[in-house]
Write a protein that holds these residues in place. Sequence first.
Motif, PDB file in Angstrom:
ATOM      1  N   TRP A  36      -2.142  13.924  -2.103  1.00 49.62           N
ATOM      2  CA  TRP A  36      -2.390  12.720  -1.793  1.00 49.62           C
ATOM      3  C   TRP A  36      -1.448  12.248  -3.326  1.00 49.62           C
ATOM      4  O   TRP A  36      -2.017  12.534  -4.361  1.00 49.62           O
ATOM      5  CB  TRP A  36      -3.568  12.087  -1.821  1.00 49.62           C
ATOM      6  N   TYR A  37      -0.848  10.995  -3.149  1.00 49.21           N
ATOM      7  CA  TYR A  37      -0.020  10.457  -4.266  1.00 49.21           C
ATOM      8  C   TYR A  37      -0.448   8.770  -4.004  1.00 49.21           C
ATOM      9  O   TYR A  37      -0.706   8.511  -2.884  1.00 49.21           O
ATOM     10  CB  TYR A  37       1.352  10.702  -4.099  1.00 49.21           C
ATOM     11  N   ARG A  38      -0.361   8.014  -5.058  1.00 50.56           N
ATOM     12  CA  ARG A  38      -0.146   6.809  -5.080  1.00 50.56           C
ATOM     13  C   ARG A  38       0.556   5.942  -5.887  1.00 50.56           C
ATOM     14  O   ARG A  38       1.068   6.652  -6.807  1.00 50.56           O
ATOM     15  CB  ARG A  38      -1.695   6.216  -5.589  1.00 50.56           C
ATOM     16  N   GLN A  39       1.099   4.917  -5.228  1.00 46.84           N
ATOM     17  CA  GLN A  39       2.033   3.923  -6.152  1.00 46.84           C
ATOM     18  C   GLN A  39       1.617   2.661  -6.107  1.00 46.84           C
ATOM     19  O   GLN A  39       1.484   2.059  -5.018  1.00 46.84           O
ATOM     20  CB  GLN A  39       3.150   4.186  -5.477  1.00 46.84           C
ATOM     21  N   ALA A  40       1.485   2.211  -7.410  1.00 49.87           N
ATOM     22  CA  ALA A  40       1.075   0.772  -7.619  1.00 49.87           C
ATOM     23  C   ALA A  40       2.325   0.010  -7.756  1.00 49.87           C
ATOM     24  O   ALA A  40       3.196   0.450  -7.991  1.00 49.87           O
ATOM     25  CB  ALA A  40       0.217   0.649  -8.748  1.00 49.87           C
ATOM     26  N   PRO A  41       2.341  -1.280  -7.614  1.00 48.61           N
ATOM     27  CA  PRO A  41       3.446  -2.142  -7.653  1.00 48.61           C
ATOM     28  C   PRO A  41       4.095  -1.968  -9.084  1.00 48.61           C
ATOM     29  O   PRO A  41       3.319  -2.196 -10.035  1.00 48.61           O
ATOM     30  CB  PRO A  41       2.871  -3.671  -7.239  1.00 48.61           C
ATOM     31  N   GLY A  42       5.404  -1.892  -9.358  1.00 52.84           N
ATOM     32  CA  GLY A  42       6.008  -1.902 -10.350  1.00 52.84           C
ATOM     33  C   GLY A  42       6.006  -0.435 -11.072  1.00 52.84           C
ATOM     34  O   GLY A  42       6.286  -0.153 -12.458  1.00 52.84           O
ATOM     35  N   LYS A  43       5.133   0.381 -10.511  1.00 50.40           N
ATOM     36  CA  LYS A  43       4.952   1.997 -11.138  1.00 50.40           C
ATOM     37  C   LYS A  43       5.630   3.092 -10.308  1.00 50.40           C
ATOM     38  O   LYS A  43       5.983   2.858  -9.178  1.00 50.40           O
ATOM     39  CB  LYS A  43       3.285   1.972 -11.308  1.00 50.40           C
ATOM     40  N   GLU A  44       5.373   4.147 -10.770  1.00 51.46           N
ATOM     41  CA  GLU A  44       6.012   5.415 -10.149  1.00 51.46           C
ATOM     42  C   GLU A  44       4.879   5.900  -9.375  1.00 51.46           C
ATOM     43  O   GLU A  44       3.865   5.598  -9.350  1.00 51.46           O
ATOM     44  CB  GLU A  44       6.371   6.689 -11.318  1.00 51.46           C
TER      45      GLU A  44
END
Length: 121
Positions: A36-44
């Motif tokens: 599982w990966y995650r991506q927040a707004p404006g981030k990698e």
Amino acid sequence: QVQLVESGGGLVQPGGSLRLSCAASGSIFSIGSMGWYRQAPGKERDLVAHITNGGGTNYADSVKGRFTISRDNAKDTVYLQMNSLKPEDTAVYYCNANLLPYGSAVPQAYWGQGTQVTVSS
């Protein structure tokens, strides 16, 4: 056609829990590691948790002790149990799997479409 389908995201209050699921389907010969990966707004996009086909796991420091990754090899499914959620866990969560489709000579990385997790009061 191989695809990964995620489910289980949503809105939850701080301190709450969510369980994400990701099922692989299609013409699959074998599945190796999943994660599982995650991506927040404006981030990698960052790794959250990873599990081998033998069950070995590793976690990002920020989620250790709160998140648990598991898999059901009979169902070609990986799960992410998220407890004690914090606002900083808010992100789009993506499932990843390294798998060998029928007819392929080498494993390939596949991604799900992403599921939104929002932690807010």
